[in-house]
Design a protein around this motif. Sequence first.
Motif, PDB file in Angstrom:
ATOM      1  N   ARG A   1      41.380  10.015 -56.757  1.00 31.50           N
ATOM      2  CA  ARG A   1      42.052   9.410 -57.908  1.00 31.50           C
ATOM      3  C   ARG A   1      42.391   7.950 -57.618  1.00 31.50           C
TER       4      ARG A   1
ATOM      5  N   LYS B   1      44.327  12.059 -68.864  1.00 37.31           N
ATOM      6  CA  LYS B   1      42.860  12.002 -68.794  1.00 37.31           C
ATOM      7  C   LYS B   1      42.279  10.904 -69.685  1.00 37.31           C
TER       8      LYS B   1
ATOM      9  N   TRP C   1      34.943   9.466 -58.202  1.00 40.11           N
ATOM     10  CA  TRP C   1      36.212   8.803 -58.492  1.00 40.11           C
ATOM     11  C   TRP C   1      36.747   9.189 -59.858  1.00 40.11           C
ATOM     12  N   ASP C   2      38.026   9.518 -59.899  1.00 41.62           N
ATOM     13  CA  ASP C   2      38.732   9.780 -61.149  1.00 41.62           C
ATOM     14  C   ASP C   2      39.474   8.502 -61.514  1.00 41.62           C
TER      15      ASP C   2
ATOM     16  N   ASP D   1      46.039   6.943 -57.337  1.00 42.71           N
ATOM     17  CA  ASP D   1      46.755   7.332 -56.125  1.00 42.71           C
ATOM     18  C   ASP D   1      46.653   6.290 -55.015  1.00 42.71           C
TER      19      ASP D   1
END
Length: 145
Positions: free
Chosen positions: A8, A91, A84-85, A11
Amino acid sequence: MTQTALRRLIDLPGIADLEARALMKPGHADPSRRDEFPEVSAVLAAVFGLTAEAAEDAPRPDDWDGIERLSPLDQVEAFAAEGWDVTDAKKKPLRMLAVLAEPLALAMRGVAGSLPEAPFVPEPKEDTDPWGAGLAAEAVRFRKR
């Protein structure tokens, strides 16, 4: 088949703070106003080893796909395909994605800059079913008879 978790972007150190600032002042997320917000360049340099200016000036390989110029929704899919988010808790694409996409793309593909080391997160232990464990113990007792 085990599905690997996406890393993420939010993060990474400082990215959540930038995202919160972009919520309060949308100008933080505008690439054309990056000179007004030096804290954005400071976070990019700390996280990726690249400022936005350095990322813009970095030479691209011949097969570069221009991931940083895609629409935010297309970027979400493209970055997810590479592990990768780049979305928030709802979302939705990060507000800062227009600024973060280019340094992230360059760093993750090894063209310029670098990615921070990810802390080791062990996989969760599998839950054992007490019903199945009871059957296994019963089978051991039955074999001894």
